[in-house]
Design a protein around this motif. Structure first.
Motif, short mmCIF file in Angstrom:
data_model
loop_
_atom_site.label_atom_id
_atom_site.label_comp_id
_atom_site.label_asym_id
_atom_site.label_seq_id
_atom_site.Cartn_x
_atom_site.Cartn_y
_atom_site.Cartn_z
N TRP A 64 -34.27 -18.87 41.19
CA TRP A 64 -34.80 -20.13 41.72
C TRP A 64 -34.34 -20.36 43.16
N LEU A 65 -33.07 -20.10 43.43
CA LEU A 65 -32.56 -20.26 44.79
C LEU A 65 -33.23 -19.28 45.74
N SER A 66 -33.42 -18.06 45.29
CA SER A 66 -34.08 -17.07 46.14
C SER A 66 -35.51 -17.48 46.46
N LEU A 67 -36.23 -17.96 45.43
CA LEU A 67 -37.60 -18.42 45.64
C LEU A 67 -37.64 -19.61 46.59
N ALA A 68 -36.73 -20.54 46.42
CA ALA A 68 -36.73 -21.77 47.22
C ALA A 68 -36.49 -21.51 48.70
N HIS A 69 -35.85 -20.40 49.02
CA HIS A 69 -35.51 -20.14 50.42
C HIS A 69 -36.32 -19.01 51.02
N ARG A 70 -37.44 -18.68 50.39
CA ARG A 70 -38.38 -17.76 51.03
C ARG A 70 -39.14 -18.51 52.11
N LEU A 71 -39.59 -17.79 53.12
CA LEU A 71 -40.40 -18.42 54.17
C LEU A 71 -41.85 -18.43 53.74
N ASP A 72 -42.12 -19.16 52.66
CA ASP A 72 -43.45 -19.24 52.08
C ASP A 72 -43.79 -20.70 51.80
N THR A 73 -45.09 -21.00 51.84
CA THR A 73 -45.56 -22.28 51.32
C THR A 73 -45.62 -22.17 49.81
N LEU A 74 -45.04 -23.14 49.12
CA LEU A 74 -44.97 -23.13 47.66
C LEU A 74 -45.75 -24.32 47.11
N THR A 75 -46.75 -24.04 46.31
CA THR A 75 -47.59 -25.08 45.73
C THR A 75 -46.83 -25.83 44.65
#
Length: 387
Positions: A64-75
């Motif tokens: 979850w932390l890794s996903l949250a700090h990607r340089l991506d727009t998250l729907t």
């Protein structure tokens, strides 16, 4: 287990390497604000024809932390109501709220040239992450943020509270601004608008800045930065390409039904001097919206699978239909406005001017109209009247 602070530092380093994060105070904010809190109760990841829900408990702390700090727009929301914690598996849907790519968020805040003593109005709270970054600079009492969706606003408010920011979170139509906390030194919109509402100009101090994405196509939109003058007008430029969800009050309903019926009665047929496929490119698409602001581009195929392209302006009952012909394209036009004539004229003038980038577009906003121009070309000027 992954350390949240190290993930934030890693993300800040990536933003510095990309050249979008330059201000020491903003780097401090990025390293302090826990983006993962602003993504609850979960996000949807695009799997092509469906959206896969991911929640903190389902993913596990490290993932979850890794996903949250990607340089991506998250729907974070589909179809105006569905959140990831309420989906049992991959689902279809249309994104209606998201946490924008941190590079875009940080780049916009850098463009604000935000002073510690400024008062800020944010249009489109979304998850509240960008709100928290703003609060880190000016303090929670000097940030007002407006969100049209009550559920989204409630989640953002809870996330901001958990992160220690009890700011002015307002549920309402952001196109109206928030006059009760005006005047503002800075206005920033995290949604796209067809034009900058004059209400935002009126609520900004002379010398203040309004930053917003203008345009209504899913691509071909530009980030406008205008400075408000003593006379109540605002002037500036398109600083670069920008892509955000449309403000809900201005969201375009995709054209459906019998497209051939919409294009049944043509007033003219001729070869197209410019192929319509050029509208797949960002700057030509932006120019098309300046020349014909009510037009929508529609892609289709005929019964044999051959590509078709249309421009429709439903309000003015006008259309342009394109068909491949002899290595080129023909265009049929109908209605009171010859849509392709005006768009093609702009595209040809733009080519004659050397094909300048979107950053060459200047913008002036008054209480009655928007004026766009590209310097040095008298034919590349447009006025969008409000009345």
């Amino acid at each position: 287990m992954t350390d949240p602070a190290s993930e934030r530092r890693r993300m800040a380093e990536l933003l510095v390497e990309k050249g979008v994060l330059t201000s020491p105070w903003l780097r401090e904010a990025v390293e302090a604000v826990p983006r993962e809190r602003f993504l609850r109760p979960g996000v949807f990841l695009d799997e092509g024809r469906a959206w896969r829900p991911v929640t903190p408990s389902g993913a596990g702390p490290d993932a979850w932390l890794s996903l949250a700090h990607r340089l991506d727009t998250l729907t974070t929301q589909l179809d105006g109501h569905l959140t990831a914690d309420r989906a049992d598996g991959p689902v279809p849907g249309v994104p209606t709220s998201s946490s924008t790519d941190p590079a875009t968020v940080v780049g916009m805040i850098e463009a604000l040239d935000l002073g510690a003593d400024h008062r800020v109005l944010e249009i489109g709270t979304g998850t509240g992450y960008s709100t928290a970054l703003l609060c880190h600079r000016v303090g929670e009492d000097d940030v007002a943020t407006v969100e049209v969706d009550p559920q989204v606003a409630a989640r953002a408010d809870a996330a901001l509270e958990s992160a220690g920011h009890s700011t002015w979170t307002v549920t309402g139509d952001g196109l109206l601004g928030h006059p009760y906390r005006a005047p503002y030194d800075r206005v920033i919109a995290t949604c796209a608008v067809r034009r900058i509402p004059y209400a935002w100009i009126r609520q900004t101090r002379p010398g203040g800045v309004v930053l917003a994405t203008v345009g209504s196509w899913p691509w071909g939109t530009g980030l406008a930065r205008v400075t408000v003058g003593e006379d109540g007008t605002a002037e500036g430029a398109i600083t670069g390409p920008s892509s955000f969800m449309q403000a809900r009050a201005q969201a375009v309903t995709p054209l459906a039904g019998d497209l051939s019926a919409r294009a049944a009665h043509a007033d003219s047929v001729r070869p197209a001097r410019v192929p319509p496929l050029v509208l797949e490119e960002w700057m030509p698409a932006f120019l098309a919206q300046l020349a014909a602001p009510g037009a929508q581009l529609v892609r289709a195929t005929d019964g044999d699978g051959a590509p078709l392209r249309y421009l429709f302006d439903p309000e003015r009952e006008s259309f342009a239909e394109f068909r491949p012909r002899g290595g080129g394209w023909s265009v049929r036009q109908g209605g009171p406005v010859a849509l392709w004539d005006v768009v093609e004229h702009a595209l040809l003038a733009w080519r004659d001017a050397g094909g300048p980038g979107i950053e060459a577009v200047r913008l002036r906003v008054t209480g009655r109209s928007h004026h766009y121009r590209i310097e040095g070309s008298p034919e590349l000027r447009w006025e969008h009247r409000l009345a």
